[in-house]
Design a protein around this motif. Sequence first.
Motif, short mmCIF file in Angstrom:
data_model
loop_
_atom_site.label_atom_id
_atom_site.label_comp_id
_atom_site.label_asym_id
_atom_site.label_seq_id
_atom_site.Cartn_x
_atom_site.Cartn_y
_atom_site.Cartn_z
N ALA A 27 0.84 -1.20 0.00
CA ALA A 27 0.00 0.00 0.00
C ALA A 27 0.88 1.26 0.00
N GLU A 28 1.90 1.25 0.82
CA GLU A 28 2.77 2.44 0.91
C GLU A 28 3.58 2.64 -0.37
N ALA A 29 4.12 1.55 -0.91
CA ALA A 29 4.97 1.67 -2.11
C ALA A 29 4.14 2.09 -3.32
N VAL A 30 2.96 1.52 -3.46
CA VAL A 30 2.10 1.87 -4.60
C VAL A 30 1.60 3.31 -4.45
N ALA A 31 1.19 3.67 -3.24
CA ALA A 31 0.72 5.05 -3.02
C ALA A 31 1.83 6.05 -3.32
N ALA A 32 3.05 5.72 -2.95
CA ALA A 32 4.16 6.66 -3.16
C ALA A 32 4.37 6.96 -4.64
N VAL A 33 4.31 5.93 -5.50
CA VAL A 33 4.54 6.21 -6.93
C VAL A 33 3.34 6.92 -7.56
N ILE A 34 2.15 6.60 -7.10
CA ILE A 34 0.96 7.27 -7.65
C ILE A 34 0.94 8.74 -7.23
N VAL A 35 1.28 9.01 -5.99
CA VAL A 35 1.30 10.40 -5.53
C VAL A 35 2.46 11.15 -6.21
N ALA A 36 3.57 10.47 -6.45
CA ALA A 36 4.68 11.11 -7.16
C ALA A 36 4.23 11.53 -8.56
N GLY A 37 3.44 10.69 -9.23
CA GLY A 37 2.92 11.04 -10.55
C GLY A 37 2.02 12.26 -10.48
N GLU A 38 1.11 12.25 -9.51
CA GLU A 38 0.17 13.37 -9.36
C GLU A 38 0.95 14.66 -9.00
N ARG A 39 1.90 14.52 -8.10
CA ARG A 39 2.73 15.66 -7.67
C ARG A 39 3.47 16.29 -8.86
N ASP A 40 3.93 15.43 -9.80
CA ASP A 40 4.72 15.91 -10.93
C ASP A 40 3.85 16.26 -12.14
N ALA A 41 2.52 16.32 -11.94
CA ALA A 41 1.59 16.64 -13.03
C ALA A 41 1.67 15.64 -14.18
N CYS A 42 2.08 14.41 -13.83
CA CYS A 42 2.00 13.28 -14.77
C CYS A 42 0.65 12.64 -14.53
N LYS A 43 -0.40 13.27 -15.02
CA LYS A 43 -1.74 12.80 -14.66
C LYS A 43 -1.97 11.34 -15.06
N SER A 44 -1.34 10.92 -16.16
CA SER A 44 -1.58 9.56 -16.63
C SER A 44 -0.98 8.52 -15.67
N HIS A 45 -0.09 8.93 -14.79
CA HIS A 45 0.44 8.01 -13.78
C HIS A 45 0.08 8.45 -12.37
N GLY A 46 -0.94 9.31 -12.26
CA GLY A 46 -1.35 9.82 -10.95
C GLY A 46 -2.52 9.03 -10.39
#
Lengths: 339, 339
Positions: free
Chosen positions: A30-49
Motif C-alpha cells: 500500500a505504501e509503495a504503490v501510493a508513493a509512486v501514484i502520488v509522485a505522478g500526481e505531484r509531478d503533473a503526470c496525470k496519466s500516472h497519478g
Amino acid sequence: MTDTTTLSVEELTQIVTRIFSQNGLSALQAEAVAAVIVAGERDACKSHGIYRIEGCLQTVRAGKVAPQAEPELIDDGSALLRVDAKGAFSPAAFAIGAPVLAQRAKDQGIAALAINSCTHFSALWPEVEALTGMGLAALAMCPSYSTVAPAGGTQPLLGTNPLAFGWPRPDHPPYVFDFATSVAARGEIELHRRAGKPIPEGWAIGPDGTPTTDPEDALAGAMLTFGGHKGSAISTMIELLAGAMIGDLTSPEALDYLGTTSLSPHHGELVIAFSPEKFAAGRGGDPFSRAELLFSAILGQGARLPSQRRFSARETSLRSGIRLSAAEMAMLNEFLAAA
Amino acid sequence: MTDTTTLSVEELTQIVTRIFSQNGLSALQAEAVAAVIVAGERDACKSHGIYRIEGCLQTVRAGKVAPQAEPELIDDGSALLRVDAKGAFSPAAFAIGAPVLAQRAKDQGIAALAINSCTHFSALWPEVEALTGMGLAALAMCPSYSTVAPAGGTQPLLGTNPLAFGWPRPDHPPYVFDFATSVAARGEIELHRRAGKPIPEGWAIGPDGTPTTDPEDALAGAMLTFGGHKGSAISTMIELLAGAMIGDLTSPEALDYLGTTSLSPHHGELVIAFSPEKFAAGRGGDPFSRAELLFSAILGQGARLPSQRRFSARETSLRSGIRLSAAEMAMLNEFLAAA
C-alpha cells in the motif's frame, strides 16, 4: 475552478495509502504503490497519478495481483540481486531491493536488480530517481504486453517497453528520462478515438498491416516503434534482457497470461545501477561536475533536458500543494467509502 | 568485373596485419585492428572495411594514436574492469579485456569493462559479437565527436554515439544491432554532397539552426538524433556513461582534443556483459530457447532481425572468399610498398 481541493503531498499520500490498505494490500505494498501514484500526481503526470488507482483496484479484484504477498530478496553476494515479488505490485519489490542494489553498485561498480513475478503499472522514473538520490546512475526497463509491431512487421508482438535512465545532479533534480519505445502511448490513440480525430502518420498500422491514421484501426492493429528499426531493436532488447534473460514473461507471454490489456500486466523488470564514483576513480576529474558541463552546453543552446516540466510541476506541488478537482476528490472519497 | 581478386578471410587478414605492422603498430594492435577491418570487409560493411585503413594510418602519422602502447588491464576483483589503452587503438584494449570481462560476468551475473584513453574508429558489433560467442549478452556504447545537435538545440554537441547490443543464439548468428544515435551517418551526407543530391528532411540543421536538406549546409551545421527527443536522450546517456562516468572524454571534449573530425577520435568506451544463464538461474526455462520464440515471432510476420544482411554476406565470404576490385588491391599494395 473554485471547486478544487488543495492537499499536501503528505495528505494525499495518506489518503491513497488508506485506499490501498482498505482494499487488501499489505502495508508495504500500500505504501509503495501510493508513493509512486502520488509522485505522478505531484509531478503533473496525470496519466500516472491518482487516475491509476482504479486500474490497480480492478487488478486486485480480478485476482491478478497478490496484494498480501511479501516480496523476497535473493542475494548470493554477487553483482546480481533478485527480488521475487511473488505476484505483488512492482514498487513493493523495488522498495525491498533498492537499498541493497545501491550498496552493491557502490561496492562492485555495477550491479543489477532483477524483479520477478510482479504486477506492473507504474512509470520507471520513480525508480531511477530513487537511485540517483543514492548517488548512482541507473537504467531500468521492462516489457509490457504485445501492442507494438516490430519494424517491418504487421502484427502486435512487442510491448510499449519503457526505458528509463537517471543521473544524479548535485544541486539540481537528476537528469532523468523515461519513455515508451513505441512512438505514442496507447492512451494517446484512445484519446484521439474519443475526440474523433485522426492520429498522426507513423504511429500505427491497421489490422491489415498497412499504415493508418484511423484510431479505431490503430487500436485493432498495432502501434509502431519510435525511430523505426532502431527503436524496434531497442524494444526487442528489452524483451530479451527484462523478459527471457531474467526468467520472466515477454510481452506476448504477458498478454497470453492475462488475456487482456485492460489490467496491469504481470512480468519482470531489470534495473542496472552504476557508481560513477567507482567508475571514475583514478581517472582524475569529478564525473558529476564534468556531466554538468554537458548539461550547461545543452541548456545553453536553448534545448531542454528531459523531465524539466515534471520537475517544475513538482516544485509547485511541494510549495503550494497538489490541487485536485471536485471530481477527483469525489473519486478518492468513493474509493475510501467502497472499501 | 573480371578484374577482381578473391582472397580468403585469412589471406586478407595477413595482408592488413602486415600493413599495420609495417606502419609501426605493435603485434597486438596490428592484429586486433586488422581483425575488425577484415570483419567489416567480410560482412560487406564497406564503410568499416579496408576503406578504414587509410584513416588509421593518417591517425598514426598525425601522432594521435600510440601505435606501440600496450593496453593495461586494471582489475580490483569487482564487477568493474578497466583497460587503460594508453592511446592504443580500441580493438587492442578490448582484446585484453574481453576474456576477463566474460569470466567476471559469468561469476557476477553482470560486469562492466571501461576502456579508457583509446583511439576509436571501429564499429561496436565485433565486440558485442565476440561476447555473444562466449555465451553472454552485451551492450556497448561510446561517444565520438560533436557533430549532432541535442533535440531542440541548434548547434553540434553530441557525437553520433553508437549503441550496440548482442544476444547469443544457438545454431544461428547472434541477435546483434549496432547503430548511430544520429539519424544518418556523416558519411551519408557527404555522399549526397558529392552526388549533388538533397538529403532527406529530418537529417540535419544548417549553421543557423533551422532544418535543411542541403548537404553543404548540413555538414556546416549539425546532424539530428534518431527518434527526436528519445534518441537525443539516449545519446546524452552515452555521453554520461561512456564519457563523464568512466573518466574519459565526452564528444565535445574529444573534438577539442583532436581539433578535427577527419582523424579517429580519442575517448573511452563502455561495455556491459550479462550472463543470461546466471540471470535465469532458478527461474525455470532456458533463456536462449525462450528468446528463440521471440525471434521466430518477429521473422514469422515478415520482419527482419538486425544484421541479417551482414550475416548473409559473411556466409558468402567464408564460403567463396572476399572479392576485391583492382583499385582496392592497388590500394593494399600501395600501403604495403609505402611502409
